[in-house]
Design a protein around this motif. Structure first.
Motif, PDB file in Angstrom:
ATOM      1  N   LEU A 195     -23.789 -27.282  41.778  1.00  0.00           N
ATOM      2  CA  LEU A 195     -24.633 -28.313  41.176  1.00  0.00           C
ATOM      3  C   LEU A 195     -26.112 -28.016  41.416  1.00  0.00           C
ATOM      4  N   GLU A 196     -26.462 -27.700  42.658  1.00  0.00           N
ATOM      5  CA  GLU A 196     -27.862 -27.496  43.018  1.00  0.00           C
ATOM      6  C   GLU A 196     -28.413 -26.136  42.593  1.00  0.00           C
ATOM      7  N   LYS A 197     -27.560 -25.115  42.644  1.00  0.00           N
ATOM      8  CA  LYS A 197     -28.051 -23.763  42.364  1.00  0.00           C
ATOM      9  C   LYS A 197     -27.886 -23.307  40.918  1.00  0.00           C
ATOM     10  N   ARG A 198     -27.015 -23.995  40.175  1.00  0.00           N
ATOM     11  CA  ARG A 198     -26.748 -23.537  38.812  1.00  0.00           C
ATOM     12  C   ARG A 198     -26.894 -24.644  37.770  1.00  0.00           C
ATOM     13  N   ILE A 199     -26.123 -25.706  37.958  1.00  0.00           N
ATOM     14  CA  ILE A 199     -26.078 -26.752  36.933  1.00  0.00           C
ATOM     15  C   ILE A 199     -27.427 -27.435  36.741  1.00  0.00           C
ATOM     16  N   LYS A 200     -27.996 -27.973  37.822  1.00  0.00           N
ATOM     17  CA  LYS A 200     -29.276 -28.686  37.706  1.00  0.00           C
ATOM     18  C   LYS A 200     -30.404 -27.789  37.206  1.00  0.00           C
ATOM     19  N   PRO A 201     -30.628 -26.615  37.827  1.00  0.00           N
ATOM     20  CA  PRO A 201     -31.731 -25.766  37.371  1.00  0.00           C
ATOM     21  C   PRO A 201     -31.610 -25.368  35.898  1.00  0.00           C
ATOM     22  N   ARG A 202     -30.398 -25.021  35.484  1.00  0.00           N
ATOM     23  CA  ARG A 202     -30.196 -24.605  34.087  1.00  0.00           C
ATOM     24  C   ARG A 202     -30.434 -25.795  33.145  1.00  0.00           C
ATOM     25  N   HIS A 203     -29.925 -26.951  33.530  1.00  0.00           N
ATOM     26  CA  HIS A 203     -30.088 -28.129  32.680  1.00  0.00           C
ATOM     27  C   HIS A 203     -31.558 -28.512  32.551  1.00  0.00           C
ATOM     28  N   LEU A 204     -32.285 -28.482  33.660  1.00  0.00           N
ATOM     29  CA  LEU A 204     -33.705 -28.842  33.638  1.00  0.00           C
ATOM     30  C   LEU A 204     -34.510 -27.879  32.774  1.00  0.00           C
ATOM     31  N   GLU A 205     -34.141 -26.607  32.781  1.00  0.00           N
ATOM     32  CA  GLU A 205     -34.816 -25.618  31.935  1.00  0.00           C
ATOM     33  C   GLU A 205     -34.559 -25.907  30.462  1.00  0.00           C
ATOM     34  N   ILE A 206     -33.332 -26.305  30.157  1.00  0.00           N
ATOM     35  CA  ILE A 206     -32.967 -26.630  28.777  1.00  0.00           C
ATOM     36  C   ILE A 206     -33.744 -27.848  28.285  1.00  0.00           C
ATOM     37  N   VAL A 207     -33.840 -28.856  29.163  1.00  0.00           N
ATOM     38  CA  VAL A 207     -34.600 -30.067  28.823  1.00  0.00           C
ATOM     39  C   VAL A 207     -36.072 -29.718  28.610  1.00  0.00           C
ATOM     40  N   LYS A 208     -36.593 -28.895  29.490  1.00  0.00           N
ATOM     41  CA  LYS A 208     -38.004 -28.479  29.429  1.00  0.00           C
ATOM     42  C   LYS A 208     -38.318 -27.782  28.109  1.00  0.00           C
ATOM     43  N   HIS A 209     -37.383 -26.971  27.639  1.00  0.00           N
ATOM     44  CA  HIS A 209     -37.595 -26.221  26.400  1.00  0.00           C
ATOM     45  C   HIS A 209     -37.168 -27.009  25.159  1.00  0.00           C
ATOM     46  N   GLY A 210     -36.536 -28.149  25.396  1.00  0.00           N
ATOM     47  CA  GLY A 210     -36.135 -28.988  24.275  1.00  0.00           C
ATOM     48  C   GLY A 210     -35.109 -28.354  23.357  1.00  0.00           C
ATOM     49  N   VAL A 211     -34.147 -27.660  23.954  1.00  0.00           N
ATOM     50  CA  VAL A 211     -33.133 -26.987  23.143  1.00  0.00           C
ATOM     51  C   VAL A 211     -31.733 -27.481  23.491  1.00  0.00           C
ATOM     52  N   ASN A 212     -30.789 -27.207  22.620  1.00  0.00           N
ATOM     53  CA  ASN A 212     -29.383 -27.534  22.868  1.00  0.00           C
ATOM     54  C   ASN A 212     -28.613 -26.244  23.112  1.00  0.00           C
ATOM     55  N   VAL A 213     -27.931 -26.183  24.233  1.00  0.00           N
ATOM     56  CA  VAL A 213     -27.152 -24.991  24.583  1.00  0.00           C
ATOM     57  C   VAL A 213     -25.748 -25.434  24.983  1.00  0.00           C
ATOM     58  N   PRO A 214     -24.704 -24.870  24.384  1.00  0.00           N
ATOM     59  CA  PRO A 214     -23.321 -25.227  24.760  1.00  0.00           C
ATOM     60  C   PRO A 214     -23.099 -25.028  26.256  1.00  0.00           C
ATOM     61  N   LEU A 215     -22.313 -25.899  26.837  1.00  0.00           N
ATOM     62  CA  LEU A 215     -22.060 -25.870  28.282  1.00  0.00           C
ATOM     63  C   LEU A 215     -21.623 -24.497  28.805  1.00  0.00           C
ATOM     64  N   PRO A 216     -20.641 -23.828  28.173  1.00  0.00           N
ATOM     65  CA  PRO A 216     -20.223 -22.521  28.681  1.00  0.00           C
ATOM     66  C   PRO A 216     -21.363 -21.502  28.694  1.00  0.00           C
ATOM     67  N   LEU A 217     -22.170 -21.512  27.630  1.00  0.00           N
ATOM     68  CA  LEU A 217     -23.282 -20.573  27.524  1.00  0.00           C
ATOM     69  C   LEU A 217     -24.351 -20.886  28.560  1.00  0.00           C
ATOM     70  N   MET A 218     -24.574 -22.153  28.794  1.00  0.00           N
ATOM     71  CA  MET A 218     -25.564 -22.595  29.764  1.00  0.00           C
ATOM     72  C   MET A 218     -25.225 -22.115  31.176  1.00  0.00           C
ATOM     73  N   LEU A 219     -23.953 -22.135  31.527  1.00  0.00           N
ATOM     74  CA  LEU A 219     -23.566 -21.829  32.903  1.00  0.00           C
ATOM     75  C   LEU A 219     -23.070 -20.406  33.138  1.00  0.00           C
ATOM     76  N   LYS A 220     -22.443 -19.818  32.143  1.00  0.00           N
ATOM     77  CA  LYS A 220     -21.852 -18.490  32.343  1.00  0.00           C
ATOM     78  C   LYS A 220     -22.845 -17.355  32.161  1.00  0.00           C
ATOM     79  N   SER A 221     -23.949 -17.607  31.451  1.00  0.00           N
ATOM     80  CA  SER A 221     -24.936 -16.557  31.196  1.00  0.00           C
ATOM     81  C   SER A 221     -25.596 -16.082  32.488  1.00  0.00           C
ATOM     82  N   THR A 222     -25.944 -14.816  32.537  1.00  0.00           N
ATOM     83  CA  THR A 222     -26.710 -14.309  33.672  1.00  0.00           C
ATOM     84  C   THR A 222     -28.128 -14.871  33.551  1.00  0.00           C
ATOM     85  N   ASP A 223     -28.937 -14.729  34.595  1.00  0.00           N
ATOM     86  CA  ASP A 223     -30.308 -15.244  34.545  1.00  0.00           C
ATOM     87  C   ASP A 223     -31.083 -14.607  33.394  1.00  0.00           C
TER      88      ASP A 223
END
Length: 233
Positions: A195-223
């Protein structure tokens, strides 16, 4: 062997009265089953009770179970035991078989995968661990069929803590991400990410950029892939 004797004695007081001959017999038996000398420190460190096990009454039935019920060849014993040493201190009659029967009834069919990847499920209590976690998923709004399918797709779900994993991650998903149950039904692996190292940071970046990214792509992608994904959007 690299075993912390103090810890081993505290976890298994009967070691005080165990003879060197009986302990050596257990070690020799495990080696005949393919377990290497270098494996023993970790195995006994995790489960010192093994050292005072009765070979005929305790250990042989476990290896027979692996062979007869999970189709594990002798060459595979070492891999399975290293993956889950607790198998060796679990009763075949009272723990391993009941757990296997329950998992098979749920729909687990790949015995090889169960043995080599998820043997910890076999040492988990059906009544105290497996059933309650399935019920918790149902309490979130999933149908029982959906909850079972989620577990079949991502067996490690059964190993997660309700309080430390499911609840905080689901609350974040529901409240902050405004996610739909359908997304988790399709991607139960969500619960396997930090939650702290992957989910939250990735979600906050998505919100910041104002984009929609499917859950699997959001979490499974490398940095790097995730960064490129945001730029492309």
């Amino acid at each position: 062997m690299g075993v912390d004797s103090g810890k081993a004695l505290s976890l298994n007081p009967t070691l005080h009265s165990a003879t060197l001959h009986s302990i050596h017999s257990v070690i020799s038996f495990l080696q005949t089953k393919g377990v290497h000398q270098k494996d023993l420190g970790r195995i006994f460190g995790m489960c010192p009770k093994i050292l005072t096990s009765n070979i005929k009454a305790d250990l042989i039935p476990v290896f027979n179970f692996l062979s007869d019920n999970l189709n594990v060849p002798e060459s595979g014993f070492r891999r399975v035991i290293n993956k889950c040493p607790r198998l060796l201190v679990s009763s075949v009659r009272d723990q391993l078989k009941p757990a296997l029967i329950y998992l098979q009834r749920l729909g687990f069919k790949d015995m090889k995968s169960l043995a080599y990847q998820d043997p910890v499920l076999l040492v988990s209590s059906v009544e105290k661990t497996l059933i309650p976690k399935l019920k918790y998923l149902v309490s979130l709004g999933f149908s029982k069929e959906d909850a079972v399918n989620m577990v079949l797709r991502c067996p490690c779900i059964f190993t997660f803590s309700v309080e430390n994993n499911f609840k905080p991650k689901f609350e974040y998903f529901e409240r902050e991400m405004k996610g739909e149950l359908e997304e988790l039904k399709e991607f139960p692996q969500y619960f396997a990410f930090s939650l702290e190292k992957r989910i939250k940071p990735r979600h906050l970046e998505i919100v910041k950029h104002g984009v929609n990214v499917p859950l699997p792509l959001m979490l499974k992608s490398t940095d790097e892939e995730f960064s490129d994904l945001l730029k492309a959007k």
